[in-house]
Motif scaffolding. Structure first.
Motif, PDB file in Angstrom:
ATOM      1  N   LEU A  99       0.689  -1.359   0.212  1.00 27.96           N
ATOM      2  CA  LEU A  99      -0.073   0.005   0.191  1.00 27.96           C
ATOM      3  C   LEU A  99       0.859   1.164   0.001  1.00 27.96           C
ATOM      4  O   LEU A  99       0.579   2.229  -0.812  1.00 27.96           O
ATOM      5  N   THR A 100       1.760   1.367   0.760  1.00 28.09           N
ATOM      6  CA  THR A 100       2.704   2.657   1.111  1.00 28.09           C
ATOM      7  C   THR A 100       3.203   2.880  -0.325  1.00 28.09           C
ATOM      8  O   THR A 100       3.770   4.075  -0.849  1.00 28.09           O
ATOM      9  N   ARG A 101       3.771   1.772  -1.252  1.00 29.37           N
ATOM     10  CA  ARG A 101       4.421   2.094  -2.377  1.00 29.37           C
ATOM     11  C   ARG A 101       3.507   3.040  -3.512  1.00 29.37           C
ATOM     12  O   ARG A 101       3.904   3.750  -4.153  1.00 29.37           O
ATOM     13  N   LEU A 102       2.144   2.677  -3.205  1.00 34.47           N
ATOM     14  CA  LEU A 102       1.406   3.181  -4.163  1.00 34.47           C
ATOM     15  C   LEU A 102       1.146   5.325  -3.963  1.00 34.47           C
ATOM     16  O   LEU A 102       0.883   5.667  -4.841  1.00 34.47           O
ATOM     17  N   VAL A 103       1.640   5.521  -2.803  1.00 30.77           N
ATOM     18  CA  VAL A 103       1.415   6.848  -2.432  1.00 30.77           C
ATOM     19  C   VAL A 103       3.096   7.254  -2.333  1.00 30.77           C
ATOM     20  O   VAL A 103       3.208   8.608  -1.672  1.00 30.77           O
ATOM     21  N   THR A 104       3.953   6.626  -2.969  1.00 27.13           N
ATOM     22  CA  THR A 104       5.306   7.136  -2.986  1.00 27.13           C
ATOM     23  C   THR A 104       5.528   8.748  -3.153  1.00 27.13           C
ATOM     24  O   THR A 104       6.480   9.287  -2.684  1.00 27.13           O
ATOM     25  N   ALA A 105       4.881   9.172  -4.511  1.00 23.45           N
ATOM     26  CA  ALA A 105       5.086  10.192  -5.003  1.00 23.45           C
ATOM     27  C   ALA A 105       4.689  11.238  -3.844  1.00 23.45           C
ATOM     28  O   ALA A 105       5.086  12.453  -3.820  1.00 23.45           O
ATOM     29  N   GLU A 246      -0.633  17.707 -10.526  1.00 23.28           N
ATOM     30  CA  GLU A 246      -1.521  16.994  -9.888  1.00 23.28           C
ATOM     31  C   GLU A 246      -1.618  15.550 -11.083  1.00 23.28           C
ATOM     32  O   GLU A 246      -1.771  14.482 -10.505  1.00 23.28           O
ATOM     33  N   THR A 247      -1.499  16.019 -12.283  1.00 21.19           N
ATOM     34  CA  THR A 247      -1.428  14.671 -13.293  1.00 21.19           C
ATOM     35  C   THR A 247      -0.451  13.740 -13.006  1.00 21.19           C
ATOM     36  O   THR A 247      -0.504  12.610 -13.074  1.00 21.19           O
ATOM     37  N   ILE A 248       0.939  14.409 -12.944  1.00 19.03           N
ATOM     38  CA  ILE A 248       1.925  13.814 -12.382  1.00 19.03           C
ATOM     39  C   ILE A 248       1.750  12.699 -11.363  1.00 19.03           C
ATOM     40  O   ILE A 248       1.820  11.499 -11.177  1.00 19.03           O
ATOM     41  N   LEU A 249       1.191  13.369 -10.179  1.00 20.13           N
ATOM     42  CA  LEU A 249       0.933  12.583  -8.819  1.00 20.13           C
ATOM     43  C   LEU A 249       0.123  11.540  -9.202  1.00 20.13           C
ATOM     44  O   LEU A 249      -0.035  10.355  -8.516  1.00 20.13           O
ATOM     45  N   LYS A 250      -1.002  11.888  -9.785  1.00 18.72           N
ATOM     46  CA  LYS A 250      -2.252  10.784 -10.044  1.00 18.72           C
ATOM     47  C   LYS A 250      -1.677   9.897 -10.787  1.00 18.72           C
ATOM     48  O   LYS A 250      -1.918   8.695 -10.679  1.00 18.72           O
ATOM     49  N   HIS A 251      -0.947  10.108 -11.922  1.00 13.10           N
ATOM     50  CA  HIS A 251      -0.579   8.704 -12.768  1.00 13.10           C
ATOM     51  C   HIS A 251       0.870   8.064 -12.382  1.00 13.10           C
ATOM     52  O   HIS A 251       1.007   6.883 -12.551  1.00 13.10           O
ATOM     53  N   ASP A 252       1.617   8.819 -11.260  1.00  8.62           N
ATOM     54  CA  ASP A 252       2.466   8.117 -10.573  1.00  8.62           C
ATOM     55  C   ASP A 252       1.949   6.762  -9.780  1.00  8.62           C
ATOM     56  O   ASP A 252       2.632   5.736 -10.045  1.00  8.62           O
ATOM     57  N   MET A 253       0.732   6.819  -9.313  1.00 10.47           N
ATOM     58  CA  MET A 253       0.152   5.636  -8.715  1.00 10.47           C
ATOM     59  C   MET A 253      -0.251   4.784  -9.643  1.00 10.47           C
ATOM     60  O   MET A 253      -0.165   3.460  -9.372  1.00 10.47           O
TER      61      MET A 253
END
Length: 530
Positions: A99-105, A246-253
């Motif tokens: 789970l934590t890896r999904l919010v690394t950004a 925001e797009t970068i953070l969203k698509h990072d996950m």
């Protein structure tokens, strides 16, 4: 790890609030209302500076109820959150890495720790709406399969919480009551009628919609919002930058979930940001953002191989599928495509390493600061729309200059390069139009569409150039990647694909010239945006 989209709203109510009658609250009438009681205990995790909470993200370990386990909730729209579940583990104080890896950004690699504890006494009113579903294998007394009935769940919660941060960690207890309305298969229309019944009784919709946010109160850092892009040139540029970050953070996950198109969207956002920093010199201090622009170029370059190989693989597979001799028993071979799959996997692995690195985290920090307090060019503040007109026209003239080079380049190789430069200039003009449109209106919108038409047709041409270059540069390796007895067929196939790519090039350039002939000149555009 499982995930789904949760649709729910939260309503603030006083301690003595009387829940209205809900039996007939939903349209189509509720077939019945079931009552369920739960004692829930949740431990919330975040970074020391509450980066997750600032973005409306919650990570918790919860016991009790029907869905005990680890929950990660990420906002995906108003009233909607994408929720990821993982089972309870032995380590209470450490959130699962899946789970934590999904919010690394968002965490920038920091390890989330317990920041709050909440206990909830919940009474659920489950409104089953519409016609019951029949199930011969598992039916109740009336023949209905209740577990699958569309429902609205109204949760009446009495909450007690402690913040686990600061000198008074765990010492101050806060209590309140709230009502949650969740759509569990019911339609938004059915849910809205239930909500109206609650608000008519005095409940107040809570826009925050999170128990943790309510508990943290003033401790919660402000995540900020994009300014109104229609206000002036500065607001338009800042709002555009805000949304691209925001797009970068969203698509990072999404990239970490291996979802389709995520790496492409991240790369497009980096290019849009870089265009803003380069093209809008009348608004942004270019010297002050030079390092950030270079780092955006670095990130785009690190993500490019994975995306380029994905595009090439799909392109070659489509071309072969259209040929009558393609297929398992045909003359043409597809075995060499496996080499592209292997290279794409390696490129994706490299991209994962990049997105877990400190250089990437430092860039995200710089982008957060840039979009919040951009360094402005002297005279930009209060200048109205004029800086946008000036920079849009500059981008348009740059595109016209690039087109002249396509007509004067002396050799085929130089013309090919000139067409590539025109595509990049058209992309810059398109993005300049996107930024300017909220302020300049129709003239910028028309310019954006015209530049996009040029960019898209030349993008198809450049894809063909890249495909031919790839086949030429990798001929030996592609042939060597298949069994020896298949190499003659593979070499023949590569020659056929290369010929198909060359065959399309002239037709695309003819289309590009036709599209260009319909573009307004910079002189005409200048009159429209004046």
């Amino acid at each position: 790890m499982s995930n789904h989209v949760e649709l729910e709203t939260t309503h603030r109510v006083p301690a003595d609030f009387r829940l209205p009658d809900l039996v007939d609250a939903a349209p189509d009438s509720a077939t019945r209302v079931d009552l369920r009681s739960h004692h829930l205990e949740a431990l919330y995790f975040d970074t020391e500076d509450l980066r997750l909470a600032a973005r409306g993200i919650t990570l918790r370990r919860r016991t009790g109820g029907n869905d005990a386990g680890w929950h990660l909730k990420v906002p995906v729209g108003e009233g909607a959150k994408r929720e990821f579940h993982a089972p309870l583990n032995a380590e209470v104080g450490h959130a699962p890495q899946e789970l934590t890896r999904l919010v690394t950004a968002t965490t920038r690699g920091a390890q989330p720790r317990p920041v709050a504890r909440l206990k909830t006494e919940r009474v659920e009113h489950v409104l089953h709406v519409g016609k019951p579903r029949k199930d011969k294998a598992s039916k109740g007394k009336n023949g209905s399969q209740t577990a699958q009935d569309p429902a609205v769940i109204v949760a009446d919660d009495t909450v007690t919480g402690n913040v686990l941060l600061g000198n008074d960690a765990g010492l101050v207890t806060v209590s309140w009551r709230e009502i949650e309305v969740e759509l569990a298969g019911a339609s938004p229309r059915q849910g809205s009628v239930v909500e109206k019944r609650l608000t008519d009784a005095g409940a107040q919709r809570d826009p925050g919609g999170s128990k943790l946010r309510r508990l943290l109160g003033e401790r919660l850092p402000t995540g900020g919002t994009a300014p109104d892009p229609t206000a002036d040139a500065v607001a338009a540029v800042q709002s555009y930058m805000w949304n691209q970050v925001e797009t970068i953070l969203k698509h990072d996950m999404r990239f970490r979930l291996d979802e389709e198109d995520a790496v492409h969207q991240m790369r497009v956002a980096t290019r849009r940001l870089r265009t803003v920093l380069r093209a809008f010199r009348s608004v942004i201090d270019r010297d002050a953002t030079e390092e950030t622009a270079n780092e955006l170029r670095w990130l785009s370059g690190e993500l490019s191989p994975a995306r380029d190989l994905e595009v090439l693989r799909e392109r070659f597979a489509d071309e072969l599928a259209r040929q009558p001799d393609a297929g398992e028993n045909g003359v043409l071979s597809t075995a060499w495509l496996n080499e592209l799959d292997a290279r794409e996997r390696a490129a994706l692995d490299h991209a994962h390493e990049v997105l877990n690195g400190q250089r990437y985290f430092r860039l995200l920090d710089a982008l957060e600061e840039l979009r919040s307090t951009p360094p402005l060019h002297s005279g930009a503040q209060g200048a109205g729309s004029e800086p946008l007109s000036r920079d849009l026209l500059r981008a348009w003239r740059r595109m016209e200059k690039a087109h002249r080079h396509t007509e004067t380049a002396p050799t085929a190789a130089e013309r090919e390069t000139a067409w590539h430069e025109l595509r990049k200039a058209a992309k810059r003009a398109r993005y300049a139009g996107e930024v300017s449109e909220p302020v300049l209106g129709k003239p910028a919108r028309n310019a954006r569409k015209a530049a996009r038409n040029v960019q898209e047709v030349l993008g198809r041409y450049q894809d063909g150039v890249a495909a031919r270059e790839f086949l030429t540069d990798n001929l030996t390796e592609l042939a060597a990647s298949v069994a020896e007895e298949d190499r003659p067929t593979t070499l023949f196939t590569l020659g056929v694909v290369n010929g198909l790519e060359r065959q399309d090039a002239d037709a695309i350039l003819a289309e590009a010239n036709e599209v260009w002939s319909k573009l307004p000149s910079s002189k005409r555009l200048a009159k429209r945006v004046a």
